[in-house]
Design an enzyme around this catalytic site. Sequence first.
Site, mmCIF file in Angstrom:
data_model
loop_
_atom_site.group_PDB
_atom_site.id
_atom_site.type_symbol
_atom_site.label_atom_id
_atom_site.label_comp_id
_atom_site.label_asym_id
_atom_site.label_seq_id
_atom_site.Cartn_x
_atom_site.Cartn_y
_atom_site.Cartn_z
ATOM 1 N N GLU A 59 0.822 -1.217 0.000
ATOM 2 C CA GLU A 59 0.000 0.000 0.000
ATOM 3 C C GLU A 59 0.852 1.262 0.000
ATOM 4 O OE1 GLU A 59 -0.674 -2.673 1.808
ATOM 5 O OE2 GLU A 59 -2.680 -3.275 1.151
ATOM 6 N N PHE A 82 -9.335 -2.915 1.002
ATOM 7 C CA PHE A 82 -10.233 -2.510 2.086
ATOM 8 C C PHE A 82 -9.669 -1.220 2.669
ATOM 9 C CE2 PHE A 82 -11.286 -6.909 1.656
ATOM 10 C CZ PHE A 82 -12.606 -7.042 2.072
ATOM 11 N N HIS A 126 -11.601 -5.498 8.407
ATOM 12 C CA HIS A 126 -12.257 -5.337 7.100
ATOM 13 C C HIS A 126 -13.524 -4.510 7.247
ATOM 14 C CE1 HIS A 126 -9.646 -8.794 6.480
ATOM 15 N NE2 HIS A 126 -9.734 -8.594 5.177
#
Lengths: 322, 354
Positions: A59, A82, A126
Amino acid sequence: MSNITYLEAIRLAQQRVLHEDPRVFIYGQDIGVFGGAFKATKNLAKEFPGRVLDAPISEDAMVGLAIGAAVEGMRPIIEMQFADFSTCGFNQIVNQAATLHYRTGTSCPLVIRLPSGGTPGGGPFHSQSMEAIYAHYPGLIVMTPATVEDAYTMLLEAVAIDDPVIFCEHKFLYYHLKADRLPETVLPFGKARIARQGRDVTVVAYSAMVHEALAAAEELTHDGYDIEVVDLRTVRPIDTDTILASVARTGRLLVVGEAWPWGGVAAEVISRVATEGFGLLDAPPQRLNAKETPVPYHPALWGTHRPTASSVANSLRQLLEL
Amino acid sequence: MTLGKASVSGSKRVGKPSQGVTRENARRAYRLMLEARVLEEKLAVLYRSGKIVGGVFLGRGQEALSVSLGVHLRKGDIYAPLIRDQAGRMAFGDTILDTLRTYLGSSLGSMRGRDGNIHRGRPAEGYHAMISHLGAMVSTVCGGLMAKRMRGETGAVGATCIGEGGTSTGSFHEGMNLAGVEKLPIVVVVANNQFSYSTPNERQFACADLLSRAEGYGVMGRRAVGNDLIDCLGVIGEAVSSARSGEGPQLVVADLLRLVGHGEHDDASYIPEFLKMSPLGEDCLDLARTKMLEIGWLSDDEVTDWQKIIEKEVEENASKVLREPAPDPSEEDWNAFSSLDPQQKQHLQTGGRQ
């Protein structure tokens, strides 16, 4: 077209910007041929070869890449699988993307899509709602669309904006919401929407909580109350004018957020109304947020952890008695 | 204390350096090293006299490595220098004037007093302004190269620098892995100066040799002798040339020693004498001059002349910048958002309230 879901609106908005703007590309995990964990990029890799790319599970590097591409004149869209995982890219988002224009005068036009909020069984990692974290940082625009129409037009707008945009799309709305057609005209970002007119209480909400607030408002019609619901649409910038105008009509304020209360969007709304519209209030302003634990896994726990139509209605009844 | 294994493994290279080592390149590089050294000495003086606030971070001892990357880049390339890259920055087009303006916070500098010291750049011109969070610039440079690739632009390279400590970050790892996956024309130069601030290598990494990481990332690895200008020019020249011709990412690791503290506030008392007396501790500027005098690429008179010219230029620029206006808080727009119309800016800043 008919029965366009919130999720499909996001896919169609991406298809449109890819078609209309050669500067756009999408980068994220499993978004290529597979079409994304939620299928928000279904068939786009095939339709736009080389522009919808699978990213490694990185990320930080995904966002860093988007920043570098944006500086070079591109309009990257990053799909976080997510919202929760955006914390792994947090440094690049808040320290590089958010500061770039202020520091250097160079724009950083990128969009980071965050599949946000809870769903049954999502659990602690999540389910998170990250909007307050990102809205805290000057330089980031934070969108929280609550409707199919807004999911579509606000994503188009997000790509057009010269600033980094955190686009919080709610997973619980992906399949539940449907619209017959997609709008061509748009309420500008930064403007809130009166989702339901009323005279007794103003409920300020955003994202999935707009729908819980609307259901609660409907429930309270049976008690003879007329509840106004304001959908913030964008949490930064925040449309204080529309909120204050609504509170001026109703005299009472309840702010509902799916995120935790501490330092959150609800706190910000109440702070603004208290400082700028104290005289408009007939009762202490209230907020209803998630319980202050990680988001639990079991649907029974999860359904109590987050505000629901029922808990919003209870809060409204209490507020009306103050 | 003991040295990290990488720092005592000596010099070995992939191939013999040849590209980039020309008389013209070496002379340009030496002059830029001298400029960086003289300018940084002035920065230290300005810091000690209280004119520069915050900190001053010098590249003394690392100029040869830094400049060797800068001189091999060209317009259209992307460059994200780090903390000890004054020489490389000058090679890429940064100036004495803008360096002073940024350190002194002049409103006329590229950062306008909003950021300072080594956080300096002009991103729109491919010259990125580093953030302090180490490793972050690797993927940023990758993004610029992805953009060029998508537009069909070929021939450009991207480059960034980092210290051995920065290689411990997740951001560096993610960036290197991504560079390898995307096969981008990036050159990453690691200056292994033995200490990350005060932390020695044995507390920083456990691998035998940082160069071995290249294989893990699937990129080409090269080693340079960090304080030897001619060696650095050759090795980095080859790395840049390979990246430019489509051979993918290049990792260059160079051992050297920082000859100053982390910043001017730091006396570097943790660097032991034996290291300073070792080959690593030899000053790259002295080594370069000796070597280039030997082979006739420089003369003593030239060096003396250059030194005078540079000192004069630095002094003149410093005097000029010290007279320039400081940023005026009442004229600052206090707006972190980009080029929207004034009404939107107002709205963004205040949330709609005056």
